[in-house]
Design a protein around this motif. Structure first.
Motif, mmCIF file in Angstrom:
data_model
loop_
_atom_site.group_PDB
_atom_site.id
_atom_site.type_symbol
_atom_site.label_atom_id
_atom_site.label_comp_id
_atom_site.label_asym_id
_atom_site.label_seq_id
_atom_site.Cartn_x
_atom_site.Cartn_y
_atom_site.Cartn_z
ATOM 1 N N THR A 1 -81.957 79.276 44.051
ATOM 2 C CA THR A 1 -82.943 80.210 44.676
ATOM 3 C C THR A 1 -83.797 80.370 43.680
ATOM 4 O OG1 THR A 1 -81.241 81.766 43.126
ATOM 5 C CG2 THR A 1 -81.083 81.317 45.578
ATOM 6 N N GLY A 2 -83.630 80.387 42.273
ATOM 7 C CA GLY A 2 -84.641 80.853 41.450
ATOM 8 C C GLY A 2 -84.668 82.438 41.105
ATOM 9 N N ILE A 3 -84.229 83.301 41.812
ATOM 10 C CA ILE A 3 -83.904 84.628 41.681
ATOM 11 C C ILE A 3 -83.210 84.949 40.475
ATOM 12 C CG2 ILE A 3 -82.748 86.621 42.549
ATOM 13 C CD1 ILE A 3 -82.753 85.580 45.619
ATOM 14 N N PRO A 4 -83.670 85.816 39.556
ATOM 15 C CA PRO A 4 -82.972 86.392 38.294
ATOM 16 C C PRO A 4 -82.148 86.816 38.219
ATOM 17 C CG PRO A 4 -85.066 87.155 37.806
ATOM 18 C CD PRO A 4 -85.059 86.093 39.561
ATOM 19 N N VAL A 5 -81.254 86.849 38.167
ATOM 20 C CA VAL A 5 -79.422 87.369 37.569
ATOM 21 C C VAL A 5 -79.494 87.889 36.804
ATOM 22 C CG1 VAL A 5 -77.366 86.979 37.538
ATOM 23 C CG2 VAL A 5 -78.820 85.373 38.461
ATOM 24 N N ALA A 6 -78.900 89.776 36.712
ATOM 25 C CA ALA A 6 -78.020 90.350 36.005
ATOM 26 C C ALA A 6 -76.211 90.879 35.739
ATOM 27 C CB ALA A 6 -78.588 92.432 36.382
ATOM 28 N N THR A 7 -76.353 90.648 34.993
ATOM 29 C CA THR A 7 -75.284 91.289 34.694
ATOM 30 C C THR A 7 -73.893 91.836 34.034
ATOM 31 O OG1 THR A 7 -72.726 89.411 34.296
ATOM 32 C CG2 THR A 7 -74.279 88.875 32.817
#
Ligand code: GLR
Ligand code: MG
Length: 447
Positions: A283-289
């Motif tokens: 997706t190219g979407i940045p991920v937070a966790t």
């Protein structure tokens, strides 16, 4: 080190406050939430305080640590904290997490206990040196106010329960009223966001997902974006979506959201770090966790896999100084600094303010705080303020706060009166769905 103040007493005070019926993958927030205050006094007559999530095992650990803290020299803070870590080797073998309401997660609360003690020691150290805690963290103070986001939840109808949920204040501030009322669809969540923006000036919002079907949560994000076209809006389904679902919903939101938080997790023999890496590639979407990079070992694996962009290092499960080290690492390695939160009182709010104020660089995403749901229940003389979408650094040395002991004792009395003192979000949820039980792979309402 004869001129160091010495820690005279360590008092551990479990406290309780009121919460709304907020939905998340773990169920519904109870009408009460519980926290722990660690209150230290020193030989100079000063008082330092720290806060942590509350769990029986954390209270047990704090009781065990008391003899190591009392009698220690304040200026030997580093050695004192190192001794705590050395005395509890088990914390290194098990991943810790904040998510005490998610049953299969590790109940070991070492970091929560160490974090509250460290914060109280830093508070005393700052007072001793006449410096704010932000100046004691390695980068020193970078800013006087920290961007924070409006943390939005779907809210269940408290009238369907026999629990002691509070009612709002009619006729006053819209937020103080609406935060207690049912909000189960996109339109009512937008209304909540409007009220929160009006009171606190937010320009960033996070929707707590993992509640409805993913389609409904995407629709709610769309409604928020439509109402606040300039805002940064995201959703955190707490890994309740499969990788395929996460990619499907992610593609619908791509380009319009700054990041997604824990869109998917472990499945079919693949770890959450592996599925998040695939999600990012697709997706190219940045991920937070805040679910799969919660200690140095997990963080290392997450970064090797290029699975995440924003580790939400919460000072309550890293300690303030380790969370600050994560922020330094973000700065040096091109990641973005963020911070997770649970329900909390204003001592935690001050801890988060100092951490954010000392985080280096300008790649900072608005920090999480649940404080807006607790605003009005402060345990200090003057709670830190959220204005114009920013948490202001309290003035004065140390954490810059002073406990209101009358309120602390009342919150402790409330805690003592509770039959169930550990967080259990299944209880409220069972009023909505009979025999409801937790399932890490299903949003709460899908049973
Ligand atoms: O970002 C998160 O995962 C959280 O904030 C975890 C919290 O426990 C949240 O789900 C809550 O309080 O319901
Ligand atoms: Mg999260």
């Amino acid at each position: 080190m004869s001129d160091s103040p010495v820690i005279k007493t360590m008092r551990v005070v479990p406290v309780a406050g009121y919460d709304s019926m907020l939905l998340n993958i773990g169920g519904a927030h109870n009408c009460y939430f519980t926290r722990i205050l660690v209150i230290l006094t020193d030989s100079a007559g000063r008082t330092g305080v720290g806060e942590s999530p509350c769990h029986a095992s954390t209270l047990g650990l704090l009781a065990r640590f008391q003899s190591q803290i009392e009698g220690s020299e304040l200026l030997r803070l580093n050695a004192t904290i190192a001794t705590l870590f050395a005395s509890d080797a088990r914390h290194q073998q098990t991943a810790h997490t904040d998510d005490i309401h998610i049953p299969q997660m590790n109940p070991e609360k070492f970091y929560n206990a160490a974090a509250a003690i460290e914060a109280a020691l830093l508070d005393l150290m700052g007072q001793h040196l006449n410096l704010p805690v932000a100046d004691l963290l390695a980068s020193g103070r970078q800013r006087d106010r920290v961007p924070v986001l409006g943390y939005l939840f779907y809210i269940a109808d408290r009238n369907l329960t026999s629990m002691n949920y509070q009612a709002g204040q009619a006729g006053g501030d819209a937020w103080l009223q609406l935060r207690h009322e049912k909000a189960m669809d996109a339109q009512s969540v937008v209304r909540l966001a409007e009220a929160a923006a009006e009171r606190y000036g937010f320009r960033d919002f996070k929707l707590k997902g993992g509640v409805h079907h993913g389609e409904v949560e995407v629709e709610t994000v769309n409604a928020l974006l439509q109402r606040f076209p300039q805002a940064r809006v995201t959703v955190d389904p707490n890994a309740s979506w499969s990788l395929d679902e996460a990619i499907y919903y992610g593609k619908q939101l791509a380009g319009r959201i700054p990041y997604l938080e824990d869109p998917c997790g472990a499945e079919q023999g693949y770890s959450g770090r592996e599925t998040l890496a695939e999600f990012k590639r697709a997706t190219g979407i940045p991920v937070a966790t805040n679910m799969i990079a919660n200690d140095w070992r997990q963080l290392q694996h997450a970064l090797q896999l290029n699975a995440i962009d924003i580790p939400l290092a919460d000072p309550h499960f890293w300690t303030m100084r380790h969370a600050h080290t994560v922020a330094q690492l973000c700065q040096e390695w091109g990641l973005t600094t963020g911070c997770h939160s649970n329900n909390h009182f204003d001592v935690s709010l001050a801890m988060v303010a100092h951490l954010g104020a000392a985080a280096p660089g300008d790649r900072l995403t608005a920090f999480d705080t649940h404080w807006i749901w607790q605003d009005g229940q402060q345990l200090t003389q003057h709670a830190p303020q959220i204005r114009d979408g920013h948490l202001e650094l309290p003035e004065g040395p140390g954490l810059g706060i002073t406990l209101n002991m009358k309120r602390v004792e009342a919150a402790h009395a409330l805690y003592t009166s509770l039959p169930d003192k550990n967080r259990n979000d299944a209880l409220g949820m069972q009023f909505l769905i009979e025999n409801w039980s937790f399932n890490a792979k299903r949003p709460a309402l899908l049973r």
